[in-house]
Design a protein around this motif. Structure first.
Motif, PDB file in Angstrom:
ATOM      1  N   ALA A 112       0.821  -1.214   0.000  1.00  0.00           N
ATOM      2  CA  ALA A 112       0.000   0.000   0.000  1.00  0.00           C
ATOM      3  C   ALA A 112       0.851   1.259   0.000  1.00  0.00           C
ATOM      4  O   ALA A 112       0.476   2.279  -0.575  1.00  0.00           O
ATOM      5  CB  ALA A 112      -0.927  -0.009   1.204  1.00  0.00           C
ATOM      6  N   LEU A 113       2.025   1.186   0.626  1.00  0.00           N
ATOM      7  CA  LEU A 113       2.893   2.365   0.734  1.00  0.00           C
ATOM      8  C   LEU A 113       3.900   2.457  -0.410  1.00  0.00           C
ATOM      9  O   LEU A 113       4.236   3.561  -0.854  1.00  0.00           O
ATOM     10  CB  LEU A 113       3.644   2.343   2.065  1.00  0.00           C
ATOM     11  N   CYS A 114       4.365   1.333  -0.891  1.00  0.00           N
ATOM     12  CA  CYS A 114       5.484   1.333  -1.831  1.00  0.00           C
ATOM     13  C   CYS A 114       5.113   0.890  -3.235  1.00  0.00           C
ATOM     14  O   CYS A 114       5.979   0.863  -4.119  1.00  0.00           O
ATOM     15  CB  CYS A 114       6.604   0.437  -1.304  1.00  0.00           C
ATOM     16  N   GLY A 115       3.865   0.499  -3.457  1.00  0.00           N
ATOM     17  CA  GLY A 115       3.461   0.061  -4.790  1.00  0.00           C
ATOM     18  C   GLY A 115       3.454  -1.458  -4.908  1.00  0.00           C
ATOM     19  O   GLY A 115       4.031  -2.170  -4.085  1.00  0.00           O
ATOM     20  N   PHE A 116       2.806  -1.953  -5.960  1.00  0.00           N
ATOM     21  CA  PHE A 116       2.687  -3.396  -6.123  1.00  0.00           C
ATOM     22  C   PHE A 116       2.302  -3.735  -7.551  1.00  0.00           C
ATOM     23  O   PHE A 116       1.907  -2.877  -8.343  1.00  0.00           O
ATOM     24  CB  PHE A 116       1.626  -3.963  -5.171  1.00  0.00           C
ATOM     25  N   LYS A 117       2.417  -5.018  -7.860  1.00  0.00           N
ATOM     26  CA  LYS A 117       1.884  -5.611  -9.086  1.00  0.00           C
ATOM     27  C   LYS A 117       1.052  -6.816  -8.665  1.00  0.00           C
ATOM     28  O   LYS A 117       1.504  -7.650  -7.887  1.00  0.00           O
ATOM     29  CB  LYS A 117       2.994  -6.036 -10.040  1.00  0.00           C
ATOM     30  N   LYS A 118      -0.172  -6.904  -9.179  1.00  0.00           N
ATOM     31  CA  LYS A 118      -1.069  -7.988  -8.812  1.00  0.00           C
ATOM     32  C   LYS A 118      -1.674  -8.599 -10.069  1.00  0.00           C
ATOM     33  O   LYS A 118      -1.888  -7.909 -11.081  1.00  0.00           O
ATOM     34  CB  LYS A 118      -2.186  -7.477  -7.902  1.00  0.00           C
ATOM     35  N   MET A 119      -1.991  -9.916  -9.974  1.00  0.00           N
ATOM     36  CA  MET A 119      -2.634 -10.620 -11.073  1.00  0.00           C
ATOM     37  C   MET A 119      -4.110 -10.831 -10.751  1.00  0.00           C
ATOM     38  O   MET A 119      -4.467 -11.124  -9.605  1.00  0.00           O
ATOM     39  CB  MET A 119      -1.966 -11.973 -11.327  1.00  0.00           C
ATOM     40  N   ILE A 120      -4.949 -10.693 -11.764  1.00  0.00           N
ATOM     41  CA  ILE A 120      -6.384 -10.957 -11.644  1.00  0.00           C
ATOM     42  C   ILE A 120      -6.779 -11.902 -12.767  1.00  0.00           C
ATOM     43  O   ILE A 120      -6.579 -11.590 -13.945  1.00  0.00           O
ATOM     44  CB  ILE A 120      -7.212  -9.661 -11.730  1.00  0.00           C
ATOM     45  N   LYS A 121      -7.346 -13.042 -12.404  1.00  0.00           N
ATOM     46  CA  LYS A 121      -7.851 -13.977 -13.409  1.00  0.00           C
ATOM     47  C   LYS A 121      -9.297 -13.630 -13.705  1.00  0.00           C
ATOM     48  O   LYS A 121     -10.141 -13.638 -12.812  1.00  0.00           O
ATOM     49  CB  LYS A 121      -7.735 -15.423 -12.913  1.00  0.00           C
ATOM     50  N   THR A 122      -9.597 -13.317 -14.935  1.00  0.00           N
ATOM     51  CA  THR A 122     -10.926 -12.872 -15.330  1.00  0.00           C
ATOM     52  C   THR A 122     -11.866 -14.064 -15.513  1.00  0.00           C
ATOM     53  O   THR A 122     -11.447 -15.226 -15.496  1.00  0.00           O
ATOM     54  CB  THR A 122     -10.862 -12.065 -16.638  1.00  0.00           C
ATOM     55  N   SER A 132       0.356  -0.580  -9.096  1.00  0.00           N
ATOM     56  CA  SER A 132       0.309   0.655  -8.311  1.00  0.00           C
ATOM     57  C   SER A 132       1.725   1.194  -8.241  1.00  0.00           C
ATOM     58  O   SER A 132       2.644   0.520  -7.766  1.00  0.00           O
ATOM     59  CB  SER A 132      -0.222   0.371  -6.896  1.00  0.00           C
ATOM     60  N   LYS A 133       1.918   2.386  -8.721  1.00  0.00           N
ATOM     61  CA  LYS A 133       3.260   2.948  -8.814  1.00  0.00           C
ATOM     62  C   LYS A 133       3.783   3.347  -7.435  1.00  0.00           C
ATOM     63  O   LYS A 133       3.016   3.615  -6.516  1.00  0.00           O
ATOM     64  CB  LYS A 133       3.249   4.171  -9.739  1.00  0.00           C
ATOM     65  N   SER A 134       5.094   3.376  -7.313  1.00  0.00           N
ATOM     66  CA  SER A 134       5.717   3.779  -6.060  1.00  0.00           C
ATOM     67  C   SER A 134       5.343   5.223  -5.734  1.00  0.00           C
ATOM     68  O   SER A 134       5.339   6.097  -6.608  1.00  0.00           O
ATOM     69  CB  SER A 134       7.242   3.660  -6.169  1.00  0.00           C
ATOM     70  N   GLY A 135       5.021   5.442  -4.489  1.00  0.00           N
ATOM     71  CA  GLY A 135       4.641   6.789  -4.068  1.00  0.00           C
ATOM     72  C   GLY A 135       3.149   7.027  -4.080  1.00  0.00           C
ATOM     73  O   GLY A 135       2.666   7.988  -3.471  1.00  0.00           O
ATOM     74  N   GLU A 136       2.384   6.174  -4.762  1.00  0.00           N
ATOM     75  CA  GLU A 136       0.932   6.287  -4.766  1.00  0.00           C
ATOM     76  C   GLU A 136       0.373   5.442  -3.614  1.00  0.00           C
ATOM     77  O   GLU A 136       0.263   4.229  -3.717  1.00  0.00           O
ATOM     78  CB  GLU A 136       0.348   5.811  -6.098  1.00  0.00           C
ATOM     79  N   VAL A 137       0.055   6.091  -2.530  1.00  0.00           N
ATOM     80  CA  VAL A 137      -0.406   5.385  -1.342  1.00  0.00           C
ATOM     81  C   VAL A 137      -1.841   4.906  -1.557  1.00  0.00           C
ATOM     82  O   VAL A 137      -2.709   5.684  -1.955  1.00  0.00           O
ATOM     83  CB  VAL A 137      -0.327   6.287  -0.098  1.00  0.00           C
ATOM     84  N   VAL A 138      -2.077   3.614  -1.319  1.00  0.00           N
ATOM     85  CA  VAL A 138      -3.414   3.041  -1.400  1.00  0.00           C
ATOM     86  C   VAL A 138      -3.929   2.854   0.019  1.00  0.00           C
ATOM     87  O   VAL A 138      -3.340   2.111   0.803  1.00  0.00           O
ATOM     88  CB  VAL A 138      -3.408   1.690  -2.149  1.00  0.00           C
TER      89      VAL A 138
END
Length: 239
Positions: A112-122, A132-138
């Motif tokens: 949430a603080l540093c960014g991430f990459k996640k997979m979603i199976k449709t 989520s790019k670094s610096g964009e707090v979720v």
């Protein structure tokens, strides 16, 4: 119809009207030697028939598919219809709302603080990669969306709704970081609010709370009832 007259006493008769057994109320009967061997003169037979139901993309829960004239048939009557009503099953990941799909995704505090990459199976077995790019707090409960990755739109299958993702931030467990490293972590985070403590203030200790505790339930029930009967609980305000 058949009318039966029966004497039940001196000068007293009883008249009973019933449906004719031979014609079953139809007003005509077929000679036994001319009757069909399959229906025995009933004019209808029972048979099984398979109907292929094609569910098009984007159809909704409760939508009806009509097969005209495929229902029960009777002589001199128009055949009925077979109506299929769609019952949409619940999905373990996605929740449908109109043309949109809603899902919940858990992420770690570091993500949430540093960014991430996640997979979603449709639902159509594709894999989406969201970033989520670094610096964009979720924040916990934040909503993000992916356009054109929702449900197909009925009669316009090339168009799709929106995929809406609600993020649930998972916080670390107690004492996950040693005491000597907490100052290093605090130095990286926004400064906490300082509180000026005076002698007229009372310092209290926070403890774990469970609303299922029996003492709390009894206290709440007694608090919510007055002479006029039960009332709604007090609603807290947050600053």
């Amino acid at each position: 119809m058949q009318i039966h007259i029966q004497q039940i006493g001196p000068g007293m008769v009883q008249q009973i009207q019933t449906v004719c057994i031979e014609c079953k109320g139809q007003g005509e009967r077929i000679n036994p030697k001319d009757r069909c061997e399959s229906c025995s003169g009933a004019k209808v037979i029972r048979e099984k028939k398979s109907i292929e139901v094609h569910v098009e993309k984007g159809m909704k829960d409760g939508q009806k598919i009509l097969f005209h004239g495929e229902g029960d048939q009777e002589p001199e009557l128009e055949p009925g219809d077979v109506i299929i009503v769609l019952d949409q099953k619940d999905h373990s990941v996605f929740q449908r709302r109109g043309h949109d799909l809603i899902m919940k995704m858990k992420i770690q505090l570091s993500e949430a603080l540093c960014g991430f990459k996640k997979m979603i199976k449709t639902l159509d077995d594709r894999v989406l990669i969201i970033t989520s790019k670094s610096g964009e707090v979720v924040k916990h409960g934040d909503l993000k969306c992916v356009p054109n990755e929702g449900m197909p739109i009925y009669k316009a299958p090339l168009e799709k709704g929106t995929l809406i993702i609600q993020f649930l931030v998972t916080f670390p467990e107690k004492h996950w970081l040693s005491q000597d490293k907490l100052p290093q972590l605090e130095a990286l985070l926004p400064p906490r609010q300082k509180v000026r403590i005076t002698d007229d203030m009372d310092q209290v200790e926070l403890k774990e709370f469970s609303p299922n505790e029996q003492n709390w339930r009894q206290h709440r029930e007694a608090y919510e009832e007055d002479d006029d009967g039960p009332r709604a609980g007090v609603q807290c305000q947050t600053a």
